[in-house]
Write a protein that holds these residues in place. Structure first.
Motif, mmCIF file in Angstrom:
data_model
loop_
_atom_site.group_PDB
_atom_site.id
_atom_site.type_symbol
_atom_site.label_atom_id
_atom_site.label_comp_id
_atom_site.label_asym_id
_atom_site.label_seq_id
_atom_site.Cartn_x
_atom_site.Cartn_y
_atom_site.Cartn_z
ATOM 1 N N LEU A 1 -20.889 -25.780 -20.323
ATOM 2 C CA LEU A 1 -21.050 -24.334 -20.200
ATOM 3 C C LEU A 1 -20.640 -23.809 -18.831
ATOM 4 O O LEU A 1 -20.544 -22.602 -18.629
ATOM 5 N N GLY A 2 -20.367 -24.707 -17.879
ATOM 6 C CA GLY A 2 -19.822 -24.264 -16.600
ATOM 7 C C GLY A 2 -18.423 -23.694 -16.712
ATOM 8 O O GLY A 2 -17.957 -22.998 -15.808
ATOM 9 N N GLY A 3 -17.743 -24.008 -17.807
ATOM 10 C CA GLY A 3 -16.440 -23.410 -18.075
ATOM 11 C C GLY A 3 -15.253 -24.231 -17.623
ATOM 12 O O GLY A 3 -15.383 -25.220 -16.888
ATOM 13 N N PRO A 4 -14.051 -23.824 -18.067
ATOM 14 C CA PRO A 4 -12.839 -24.613 -17.805
ATOM 15 C C PRO A 4 -12.525 -24.814 -16.329
ATOM 16 O O PRO A 4 -12.108 -25.892 -15.923
ATOM 17 N N GLU A 5 -12.707 -23.781 -15.509
ATOM 18 C CA GLU A 5 -12.380 -23.927 -14.092
ATOM 19 C C GLU A 5 -13.302 -24.944 -13.424
ATOM 20 O O GLU A 5 -12.850 -25.794 -12.642
ATOM 21 N N ALA B 1 -13.937 -30.233 -11.123
ATOM 22 C CA ALA B 1 -14.725 -31.472 -11.098
ATOM 23 C C ALA B 1 -13.815 -32.677 -11.288
ATOM 24 O O ALA B 1 -13.923 -33.677 -10.557
ATOM 25 N N ARG B 2 -12.935 -32.605 -12.245
ATOM 26 C CA ARG B 2 -11.992 -33.704 -12.490
ATOM 27 C C ARG B 2 -11.110 -33.927 -11.268
ATOM 28 O O ARG B 2 -10.885 -35.068 -10.827
ATOM 29 N N GLY B 3 -10.626 -32.830 -10.685
ATOM 30 C CA GLY B 3 -9.783 -32.936 -9.511
ATOM 31 C C GLY B 3 -10.499 -33.573 -8.332
ATOM 32 O O GLY B 3 -9.911 -34.369 -7.583
ATOM 33 N N LYS C 1 -15.635 -41.745 -15.101
ATOM 34 C CA LYS C 1 -15.242 -40.893 -16.215
ATOM 35 C C LYS C 1 -16.162 -39.679 -16.243
ATOM 36 O O LYS C 1 -17.379 -39.789 -16.124
ATOM 37 N N LEU C 2 -15.542 -38.520 -16.382
ATOM 38 C CA LEU C 2 -16.253 -37.244 -16.344
ATOM 39 C C LEU C 2 -16.648 -36.826 -17.751
ATOM 40 O O LEU C 2 -15.794 -36.644 -18.617
ATOM 41 N N LEU C 3 -17.942 -36.707 -17.965
ATOM 42 C CA LEU C 3 -18.473 -36.328 -19.274
ATOM 43 C C LEU C 3 -19.008 -34.909 -19.233
ATOM 44 O O LEU C 3 -19.735 -34.535 -18.303
ATOM 45 N N ALA C 4 -18.687 -34.131 -20.239
ATOM 46 C CA ALA C 4 -19.219 -32.779 -20.361
ATOM 47 C C ALA C 4 -20.363 -32.779 -21.378
ATOM 48 O O ALA C 4 -20.195 -33.236 -22.512
ATOM 49 N N VAL C 5 -21.499 -32.288 -20.956
ATOM 50 C CA VAL C 5 -22.654 -32.157 -21.851
ATOM 51 C C VAL C 5 -22.436 -30.907 -22.691
ATOM 52 O O VAL C 5 -22.193 -29.826 -22.157
ATOM 53 N N ARG D 1 -16.852 -26.344 -30.327
ATOM 54 C CA ARG D 1 -16.199 -25.342 -29.480
ATOM 55 C C ARG D 1 -16.192 -25.779 -28.017
ATOM 56 O O ARG D 1 -15.149 -25.792 -27.353
ATOM 57 N N LEU D 2 -17.355 -26.153 -27.512
ATOM 58 C CA LEU D 2 -17.456 -26.582 -26.116
ATOM 59 C C LEU D 2 -16.690 -27.883 -25.873
ATOM 60 O O LEU D 2 -16.066 -28.067 -24.825
ATOM 61 N N GLY D 3 -16.744 -28.786 -26.849
ATOM 62 C CA GLY D 3 -16.068 -30.056 -26.697
ATOM 63 C C GLY D 3 -14.562 -29.904 -26.573
ATOM 64 O O GLY D 3 -13.929 -30.519 -25.698
ATOM 65 N N LYS D 4 -13.960 -29.104 -27.420
ATOM 66 C CA LYS D 4 -12.518 -28.877 -27.359
ATOM 67 C C LYS D 4 -12.128 -28.260 -26.019
ATOM 68 O O LYS D 4 -11.155 -28.675 -25.377
ATOM 69 N N MET D 5 -12.901 -27.275 -25.590
ATOM 70 C CA MET D 5 -12.619 -26.637 -24.307
ATOM 71 C C MET D 5 -12.728 -27.612 -23.153
ATOM 72 O O MET D 5 -11.875 -27.667 -22.261
ATOM 73 N N ALA D 6 -13.767 -28.441 -23.160
ATOM 74 C CA ALA D 6 -14.002 -29.368 -22.052
ATOM 75 C C ALA D 6 -12.902 -30.418 -21.946
ATOM 76 O O ALA D 6 -12.428 -30.732 -20.847
ATOM 77 N N ILE D 7 -12.493 -30.973 -23.070
ATOM 78 C CA ILE D 7 -11.439 -32.001 -23.052
ATOM 79 C C ILE D 7 -10.125 -31.387 -22.590
ATOM 80 O O ILE D 7 -9.388 -31.974 -21.780
ATOM 81 N N GLN D 8 -9.814 -30.186 -23.049
ATOM 82 C CA GLN D 8 -8.587 -29.512 -22.617
ATOM 83 C C GLN D 8 -8.609 -29.234 -21.121
ATOM 84 O O GLN D 8 -7.564 -29.239 -20.455
ATOM 85 N N ALA D 9 -9.809 -29.007 -20.555
ATOM 86 C CA ALA D 9 -9.933 -28.685 -19.132
ATOM 87 C C ALA D 9 -9.924 -29.922 -18.242
ATOM 88 O O ALA D 9 -9.827 -29.787 -17.019
ATOM 89 N N GLY D 10 -10.056 -31.120 -18.821
ATOM 90 C CA GLY D 10 -9.959 -32.321 -18.015
ATOM 91 C C GLY D 10 -11.089 -33.312 -18.128
ATOM 92 O O GLY D 10 -11.058 -34.365 -17.473
#
Length: 239
Positions: free
Chosen positions: A91-95, A100-102, A116-120, A146-155
């Motif tokens: 929920l922190g969003g794509p940016e 975080a990945r960077g 490995k970066l995991l999104a809750v 919805r959140l999962g697709k966004m998180a993976i696309q963001a890194g």
């Protein structure tokens, strides 16, 4: 870390260093990793986290959620702990996720030791009513996807989700993302404060790379025996 079969992470949720150390010793060779989260880290500090994880692979589960710059700086500060998995909130969003990945890429020079970066996605203590109460007008499954697709696309490298969303996430995202599943309960166990739970076998068959088991192991009279029984169950499920 290989995830050729579903692997077992023991959640050592306690504010006591002595208790966590005792569990870690009991479980050496019985689990694939340990999880240390907010309770232990806040009570005992990062030096204790580092010491306790010397003989175990570490899942550092602090679920960072803040502005992108703060989360990136926080992950850089945690780099010396060298976990192999760590968490932020989707929920922190794509940016925030991209930053975080960077930060992790920079801290580990793009090397293979980068955590490995995991999104809750949606906490396993939440159900549809819980989401409605915080203004989210969707089912847990819809929100997780919805959140999962966004998180993976963001890194993000993977997701933390309940076992009930595994099949849908695999259909949407394929087999590359790491899917880590808490809320695992053994047959006959009390579900405690969890609402979306499954057994180890069910989670493995649905496509979990890792399952996180806490109280069913740590509250047992013989934690090592329970951990071994779960490992045997996971091996059977993957054969």
């Amino acid at each position: 870390m290989s995830a050729a079969r579903t692997r077992l992470i023991a959640a050592l949720d306690t504010a006591s260093y002595d208790q966590a150390s005792q569990w870690a010793s009991m479980l050496e060779g019985k689990v694939d990793a340990i999880k240390l989260g907010l309770e232990f880290t806040y009570a005992c500090g990062l030096d204790a986290v580092r010491t306790l994880s010397e003989r175990h692979a570490l899942f550092l589960d602090l679920k960072l959620h803040d502005i992108p710059n703060t989360v990136a700086a926080g992950l850089k500060a945690l780099a010396p702990i060298r976990p192999f998995l760590t968490t932020i909130h989707a929920l922190g969003g794509p940016e925030m996720i991209a930053r975080a990945r960077g930060a992790l890429e920079e801290a580990f020079n793009g090397g293979p030791d980068r955590p490995k970066l995991l999104a809750v996605t949606v906490l396993t203590s939440m159900n549809e009513q819980s989401l409605t109460e915080v203004g989210i007008d969707s089912t847990p499954l819809e929100e997780v996807v919805r959140l999962g697709k966004m998180a993976i696309q963001a890194g993000a490298d993977g997701l933390v989700c309940s076992a009930h969303e595994l099949t849908a996430l695999r259909e949407e995202l394929g087999h590359k993302p790491e899917l880590i599943v808490p809320g695992i309960r053994l047959v006959g166990n009390n579900v405690d404060d969890q609402k979306r739970v499954m057994s180890p076998t069910q989670a493995a068959e649905a496509g979990a790379d890792w399952i996180v088991v806490g109280r069913p192991i740590t509250r047992a009279e013989d934690p090592a025996a329970v951990a071994q029984a779960i490992q045997d169950e996971l091996k059977t499920a993957s054969s």
